[in-house]
Design an enzyme around this catalytic site. Sequence first.
Site, short mmCIF file in Angstrom:
data_model
loop_
_atom_site.label_atom_id
_atom_site.label_comp_id
_atom_site.label_asym_id
_atom_site.label_seq_id
_atom_site.Cartn_x
_atom_site.Cartn_y
_atom_site.Cartn_z
CG ASP A 14 -17.94 117.52 42.54
OD1 ASP A 14 -19.01 116.92 42.30
OD2 ASP A 14 -17.90 118.62 43.13
N GLY A 37 -21.82 117.41 45.08
CA GLY A 37 -23.28 117.33 45.03
C GLY A 37 -23.84 118.39 45.95
N GLY A 39 -26.61 118.72 47.59
CA GLY A 39 -27.19 118.25 48.84
C GLY A 39 -26.11 117.89 49.85
CG ASN A 41 -21.06 120.13 47.85
OD1 ASN A 41 -20.47 119.08 48.07
ND2 ASN A 41 -21.04 120.72 46.67
CD GLU A 129 -26.70 119.18 41.88
OE1 GLU A 129 -25.91 119.66 41.07
OE2 GLU A 129 -26.33 118.57 42.91
CG ASP A 210 -13.00 125.38 42.45
OD1 ASP A 210 -14.00 125.68 41.78
OD2 ASP A 210 -12.72 124.21 42.77
CG ASP A 216 -23.31 123.86 47.35
OD1 ASP A 216 -24.48 124.06 46.96
OD2 ASP A 216 -22.47 123.23 46.69
O1 RIB Z 1 -22.74 123.32 43.96
C1 RIB Z 1 -21.58 122.64 43.56
C2 RIB Z 1 -21.90 121.23 43.16
O2 RIB Z 1 -22.67 121.24 41.99
C3 RIB Z 1 -20.68 120.40 42.83
O3 RIB Z 1 -20.11 119.80 43.96
C4 RIB Z 1 -21.19 119.41 41.82
O4 RIB Z 1 -21.36 118.13 42.33
C5 RIB Z 1 -22.52 119.99 41.33
O5 RIB Z 1 -23.55 119.21 41.70
#
Ligand code: RIB
Length: 268
Positions: A14, A37, A39, A41, A129, A210, A216
């Site tokens: 990120d 990401g 996955g 996370n 994703e 944030d 996640d």
């Molecule tokens: O769910 C959050 C994630 O979504 C972020 O870390 C970013 O990478 C996006 O994929």
Amino acid sequence: MRPRITVVGSINLDLVARCERMPRAVSGASFSRIPGGKGANQALACSRLGAEVTLIGAIGRDSFAEEALVELREASVDLRLTEVDAPTGVALVVVDRSGETVIVVAPGANDTLAGVDLPEHDAVLCQLEIPDAAVVSAWERCTGTFCLNAAPARPVTVDPDVTVVNRYELESLSHRDGVVAVTQGAEDAVLLEDGEEIAKATPPHVEVVDGTGAGDAFTACFLVSLLEELEPVVALERACAAGALAASRFGAQSSLPTADEVDALLTP
Ligand code: RIB
């Protein structure tokens, strides 16, 4: 026994600009590079919550890859990665003063994930994703609980035991049976079983810093709690607390709570 969870999902780095307000053009933002990401996370979140975790994903042959994997390696997540001739996934994240986010994802290597072989597991966890082929393959080979966080929303032909969505993603679901947890931001979260509401929980109040990674943390905590055989309503309450904690901190993987932090927030 720690639940064994295999996550099949995305890995991103990120690139985060933190600024006063959402920009047309704005200067004075601060810039950070944070592993992310959905996955990755969720794999890290499951691990911090006490599960034994394997992550199946794809990365590029570039310097972003190692940077994206730092936290997962530190947490000893078992990484089963394919290295491909495509750039490691990147998410461009803008966060404003109120914690609102705008995220643009360039999936790169994540888009090459296809059929997967799974290690022994109690549950498999996917998000959207990665291509349909990878999600369908994970679902077909899953011998335990199949959990789908249907984000970003798109219809996909699998039949999960457990689904996690936000209220907007719910509209795109091609299935509504099984257990469906629906998040509604700071308001509440509801649990549906075969379409009927069976539980509701309100997240503890936090100062939002944030929102990245909150969904996640919620998904991981809900699944881990169910696998630990907690009552569904307790799993929902813990998931709400995990999401709130993540929203009260900056960044994706930098914000994911441990089980002790979740339970401390729920202790009066
Ligand atoms: O769910 C959050 C994630 O979504 C972020 O870390 C970013 O990478 C996006 O994929």
